[in-house]
Scaffold this motif. Structure first.
Motif, PDB file in Angstrom:
ATOM      1  N   LEU A  42      35.377  51.475  47.260  1.00 35.27           N
ATOM      2  CA  LEU A  42      35.601  50.187  46.615  1.00 35.27           C
ATOM      3  C   LEU A  42      35.920  50.426  45.149  1.00 35.27           C
ATOM      4  O   LEU A  42      35.133  51.038  44.428  1.00 35.27           O
ATOM      5  CB  LEU A  42      34.356  49.303  46.749  1.00 35.27           C
ATOM      6  N   THR A  43      37.084  49.959  44.709  1.00 33.82           N
ATOM      7  CA  THR A  43      37.485  50.080  43.305  1.00 33.82           C
ATOM      8  C   THR A  43      37.482  48.704  42.662  1.00 33.82           C
ATOM      9  O   THR A  43      38.083  47.768  43.198  1.00 33.82           O
ATOM     10  CB  THR A  43      38.879  50.717  43.183  1.00 33.82           C
ATOM     11  N   ILE A  44      36.814  48.580  41.522  1.00 35.70           N
ATOM     12  CA  ILE A  44      36.647  47.308  40.835  1.00 35.70           C
ATOM     13  C   ILE A  44      37.242  47.400  39.440  1.00 35.70           C
ATOM     14  O   ILE A  44      36.986  48.356  38.704  1.00 35.70           O
ATOM     15  CB  ILE A  44      35.156  46.928  40.729  1.00 35.70           C
ATOM     16  N   THR A  45      38.038  46.407  39.049  1.00 30.41           N
ATOM     17  CA  THR A  45      38.573  46.341  37.694  1.00 30.41           C
ATOM     18  C   THR A  45      37.876  45.235  36.910  1.00 30.41           C
ATOM     19  O   THR A  45      37.168  44.395  37.477  1.00 30.41           O
ATOM     20  CB  THR A  45      40.086  46.081  37.719  1.00 30.41           C
ATOM     21  N   ALA A  46      38.093  45.222  35.608  1.00 26.30           N
ATOM     22  CA  ALA A  46      37.405  44.272  34.729  1.00 26.30           C
ATOM     23  C   ALA A  46      37.708  42.825  35.110  1.00 26.30           C
ATOM     24  O   ALA A  46      38.856  42.471  35.398  1.00 26.30           O
ATOM     25  CB  ALA A  46      37.812  44.529  33.281  1.00 26.30           C
ATOM     26  N   ASN A  47      36.662  41.997  35.145  1.00 25.21           N
ATOM     27  CA  ASN A  47      36.771  40.552  35.395  1.00 25.21           C
ATOM     28  C   ASN A  47      37.362  40.209  36.770  1.00 25.21           C
ATOM     29  O   ASN A  47      37.776  39.075  36.996  1.00 25.21           O
ATOM     30  CB  ASN A  47      37.598  39.875  34.308  1.00 25.21           C
ATOM     31  N   GLU A  48      37.393  41.141  37.660  1.00 22.25           N
ATOM     32  CA  GLU A  48      38.001  40.920  38.966  1.00 22.25           C
ATOM     33  C   GLU A  48      37.025  40.232  39.923  1.00 22.25           C
ATOM     34  O   GLU A  48      35.807  40.428  39.848  1.00 22.25           O
ATOM     35  CB  GLU A  48      38.426  42.258  39.569  1.00 22.25           C
ATOM     36  N   THR A  49      37.557  39.413  40.816  1.00 19.52           N
ATOM     37  CA  THR A  49      36.785  38.857  41.922  1.00 19.52           C
ATOM     38  C   THR A  49      37.386  39.382  43.217  1.00 19.52           C
ATOM     39  O   THR A  49      38.552  39.104  43.519  1.00 19.52           O
ATOM     40  CB  THR A  49      36.804  37.324  41.923  1.00 19.52           C
ATOM     41  N   VAL A  50      36.622  40.157  43.929  1.00 16.47           N
ATOM     42  CA  VAL A  50      37.074  40.767  45.179  1.00 16.47           C
ATOM     43  C   VAL A  50      36.486  39.974  46.347  1.00 16.47           C
ATOM     44  O   VAL A  50      35.270  39.777  46.422  1.00 16.47           O
ATOM     45  CB  VAL A  50      36.639  42.238  45.280  1.00 16.47           C
ATOM     46  N   SER A  51      37.337  39.498  47.248  1.00 19.65           N
ATOM     47  CA  SER A  51      36.896  38.769  48.430  1.00 19.65           C
ATOM     48  C   SER A  51      37.033  39.678  49.651  1.00 19.65           C
ATOM     49  O   SER A  51      38.118  40.213  49.907  1.00 19.65           O
ATOM     50  CB  SER A  51      37.732  37.498  48.628  1.00 19.65           C
ATOM     51  N   LEU A  52      35.948  39.843  50.365  1.00 22.04           N
ATOM     52  CA  LEU A  52      35.923  40.753  51.509  1.00 22.04           C
ATOM     53  C   LEU A  52      35.634  40.000  52.797  1.00 22.04           C
ATOM     54  O   LEU A  52      34.755  39.137  52.837  1.00 22.04           O
ATOM     55  CB  LEU A  52      34.833  41.816  51.315  1.00 22.04           C
ATOM     56  N   ASN A  53      36.372  40.315  53.832  1.00 19.66           N
ATOM     57  CA  ASN A  53      36.088  39.837  55.182  1.00 19.66           C
ATOM     58  C   ASN A  53      35.624  41.035  56.004  1.00 19.66           C
ATOM     59  O   ASN A  53      36.422  41.895  56.376  1.00 19.66           O
ATOM     60  CB  ASN A  53      37.332  39.208  55.820  1.00 19.66           C
ATOM     61  N   LEU A  54      34.335  41.107  56.251  1.00 20.05           N
ATOM     62  CA  LEU A  54      33.743  42.242  56.943  1.00 20.05           C
ATOM     63  C   LEU A  54      33.261  41.795  58.315  1.00 20.05           C
ATOM     64  O   LEU A  54      32.924  40.629  58.502  1.00 20.05           O
ATOM     65  CB  LEU A  54      32.569  42.799  56.145  1.00 20.05           C
TER      66      LEU A  54
ATOM     67  N   LEU B 150      29.273  43.260  38.193  1.00 21.37           N
ATOM     68  CA  LEU B 150      29.478  44.660  38.569  1.00 21.37           C
ATOM     69  C   LEU B 150      30.387  45.347  37.557  1.00 21.37           C
ATOM     70  O   LEU B 150      31.513  44.889  37.320  1.00 21.37           O
ATOM     71  CB  LEU B 150      30.089  44.729  39.970  1.00 21.37           C
ATOM     72  N   PRO B 151      29.939  46.423  36.918  1.00 24.63           N
ATOM     73  CA  PRO B 151      30.792  47.126  35.959  1.00 24.63           C
ATOM     74  C   PRO B 151      32.043  47.673  36.639  1.00 24.63           C
ATOM     75  O   PRO B 151      31.988  48.117  37.788  1.00 24.63           O
ATOM     76  CB  PRO B 151      29.902  48.267  35.455  1.00 24.63           C
ATOM     77  N   PRO B 152      33.188  47.643  35.971  1.00 21.68           N
ATOM     78  CA  PRO B 152      34.405  48.229  36.542  1.00 21.68           C
ATOM     79  C   PRO B 152      34.184  49.700  36.898  1.00 21.68           C
ATOM     80  O   PRO B 152      33.477  50.422  36.193  1.00 21.68           O
ATOM     81  CB  PRO B 152      35.436  48.078  35.416  1.00 21.68           C
ATOM     82  N   GLY B 153      34.786  50.134  37.999  1.00 22.56           N
ATOM     83  CA  GLY B 153      34.627  51.525  38.402  1.00 22.56           C
ATOM     84  C   GLY B 153      34.945  51.735  39.857  1.00 22.56           C
ATOM     85  O   GLY B 153      35.398  50.827  40.564  1.00 22.56           O
ATOM     86  N   LYS B 154      34.708  52.951  40.318  1.00 25.81           N
ATOM     87  CA  LYS B 154      34.941  53.325  41.712  1.00 25.81           C
ATOM     88  C   LYS B 154      33.592  53.563  42.377  1.00 25.81           C
ATOM     89  O   LYS B 154      32.770  54.349  41.886  1.00 25.81           O
ATOM     90  CB  LYS B 154      35.806  54.587  41.799  1.00 25.81           C
ATOM     91  N   TYR B 155      33.378  52.902  43.510  1.00 24.04           N
ATOM     92  CA  TYR B 155      32.090  52.930  44.182  1.00 24.04           C
ATOM     93  C   TYR B 155      32.250  53.102  45.683  1.00 24.04           C
ATOM     94  O   TYR B 155      33.359  53.235  46.191  1.00 24.04           O
ATOM     95  CB  TYR B 155      31.325  51.620  43.890  1.00 24.04           C
ATOM     96  N   ARG B 156      31.104  53.077  46.386  1.00 23.41           N
ATOM     97  CA  ARG B 156      31.072  53.026  47.839  1.00 23.41           C
ATOM     98  C   ARG B 156      30.420  51.711  48.245  1.00 23.41           C
ATOM     99  O   ARG B 156      29.353  51.364  47.744  1.00 23.41           O
ATOM    100  CB  ARG B 156      30.266  54.185  48.431  1.00 23.41           C
TER     101      ARG B 156
END
Length: 258
Positions: free
Chosen positions: A240-252, A219-225
């Motif tokens: 949802l905001t994503i930075t470079a090389n980041e791994t985001v863990s979500l509990n939904l 996923l390219p870095p950026g601001k999304y929904r």
């Protein structure tokens, strides 16, 4: 990084004549480009509360009841689960999407497939690409038909009816065009045969497995929904905001409806 948020509760006739189904995507086109320092969004979707019981259908009231009894409750009823939850709460058949990505990894989306097998349409949730086909195969030795419904905020419309899939192995293709995104299919002869679909125009999505897990990478870095959709429980979204090389863990999670 760990984030949490609560989520609540066409057809080709003889392969020549096309009846279009009002589904699809917006006018802008997704662009495939190399992704540098892409990120990953992963996690699980769980269900909180009392799981609704499956719908019951008395088999003797419908055609081919002896054949379709292969998956009965042994008491003359066919059960259809619209919400599938594991003992640990993992919720199956949830579509997780990252919206707002205009360019990114390739989207080699092939035509989607649904099977009529043992008097079920599988999978229960299908993702279709922009202007792609969804083909329905009949694996049973009995006939089925296809009723298609498109949905928006005002309700649903029946958009096609096809008395097809008459013998084992026969195929029909449903062509999707621009318009609504959510649709369902049902067999009128065997109403416990139902499935749902969602039209999407980019590769940044995942459908949860039997344990409720999902993963979206590159996923390219950026601001999304972030959008989370289940055909029965509905849809919610959050920034949802994503930075470079980041791994985001979500509990939904979804909650049981009152």
């Amino acid at each position: 990084m760990k984030q949490e948020f609560r989520t609540g509760g066409c057809l080709v006739g003889w392969m020549l004549v096309v009846l279009t189904m009002c589904l699809g995507t917006e006018a802008w086109a997704y662009e495939s480009v190399p992704v540098v320092e892409g990120a990953t969004v992963r996690g699980t979707v769980t269900f909180i509360g009392t799981v609704p019981p499956p719908k019951e259908f008395e088999l003797r009231r419908y055609l081919d009841h002896e054949y379709c009894a292969q998956r009965s409750d042994l008491n003359g009823y066919r059960l259809m689960r619209e919400i599938t939850v594991r003992p640990d709460g993992g919720l199956k058949d949830v579509l997780v999407m990252v919206e707002g990505v205009e360019r990114g990894k390739p989207f080699p989306f092939t035509d989607a497939q649904v099977e009529a097998s043992h008097c079920r349409f599988v999978p229960f949730v299908t993702v279709v690409g922009d202007k792609r086909l969804i083909t329905v195969f009949n694996r049973d030795s009995i006939p089925h038909d296809i009723q298609g419904y498109a949905f928006d905020q005002t309700g649903g419309d029946m958009v096609f009816y096809r008395p097809s899939l008459e013998v084992s192995g026969t195929t029909e293709a449903v062509q999707l065009v621009n318009g609504r995104r959510v649709f369902s299919m049902q067999c009128s002869m065997h109403p416990y045969m139902q499935s749902w679909g969602y039209a999407i125009d980019h590769p940044y999505f995942s459908v949860t497995d039997a344990g409720g897990a999902f993963s979206i990478d590159d996923l390219p870095p950026g601001k999304y929904r972030l959008k989370v959709w289940h055909p029965i429980l509905g849809m919610r979204e959050q920034a949802l905001t994503i930075t470079a090389n980041e791994t985001v863990s979500l509990n939904l999670w979804f909650e049981a409806k009152d």
